[in-house]
Design a protein around this motif. Sequence first.
Motif, PDB file in Angstrom:
ATOM      1  N   UNK A  17       0.558  -0.919   0.487  1.00 28.37           N
ATOM      2  CA  UNK A  17      -0.473  -0.163  -0.390  1.00 28.37           C
ATOM      3  C   UNK A  17       0.680   1.080   0.108  1.00 28.37           C
ATOM      4  N   UNK A  18       0.288   2.463  -0.667  1.00 28.93           N
ATOM      5  CA  UNK A  18       1.059   3.601  -1.192  1.00 28.93           C
ATOM      6  C   UNK A  18       0.552   5.007   0.341  1.00 28.93           C
ATOM      7  N   UNK A  21      -5.327   5.712  -0.798  1.00 31.87           N
ATOM      8  CA  UNK A  21      -6.639   5.002  -1.365  1.00 31.87           C
ATOM      9  C   UNK A  21      -6.646   5.272  -2.767  1.00 31.87           C
ATOM     10  N   UNK A  22      -6.616   3.455  -3.646  1.00 33.26           N
ATOM     11  CA  UNK A  22      -5.922   3.240  -4.753  1.00 33.26           C
ATOM     12  C   UNK A  22      -4.599   3.263  -5.118  1.00 33.26           C
ATOM     13  N   UNK A  23      -3.521   3.134  -4.339  1.00 28.55           N
ATOM     14  CA  UNK A  23      -2.339   2.937  -5.348  1.00 28.55           C
ATOM     15  C   UNK A  23      -1.533   3.060  -3.934  1.00 28.55           C
ATOM     16  N   UNK A  28       8.607  -3.603  -3.995  1.00 27.64           N
ATOM     17  CA  UNK A  28       9.089  -3.107  -2.956  1.00 27.64           C
ATOM     18  C   UNK A  28       9.946  -4.241  -1.537  1.00 27.64           C
ATOM     19  N   UNK A  29      10.521  -4.281  -1.623  1.00 26.85           N
ATOM     20  CA  UNK A  29      12.185  -5.034  -1.116  1.00 26.85           C
ATOM     21  C   UNK A  29      12.555  -4.789   0.986  1.00 26.85           C
TER      22      UNK A  29
END
Length: 115
Positions: A17-18, A21-23, A28-29
């Motif tokens: 998650x970013x 909302x919606x992104x 990602x590590x």
Amino acid sequence: MVLVDDMIPNSPNLVAGANEPGYHLRNVNYWRDYTADVIADIVSATEGDACVDCGGALRAVRGVEVGNIFKLGSRYSEAMGCHFRDQDGITKPVIMGSYGIGTGRLLACIVEGTP
């Protein structure tokens, strides 16, 4: 506080998650992009574990997936040229999803008497 499952540090190129909302963030590590305050085995819930909402004991029961939902995004709508105009008159691709109930699985549930 950041809490992750103990499998996360060894799992490369995940989606996260970013915090909007919606992104989402791709690839990602763990060690490169973030670290956690707590690493624990949080994936494997077993019979008798405490429920995080009420504290009661969890039960393990049989279940059957009868329906499914897939977010398809705009991949197919863009390929088909399927667009709409938003409230500002800007043309955008339709966001698609697939929702279904498997009739074969549903019949199997009925025959077996699975709730």
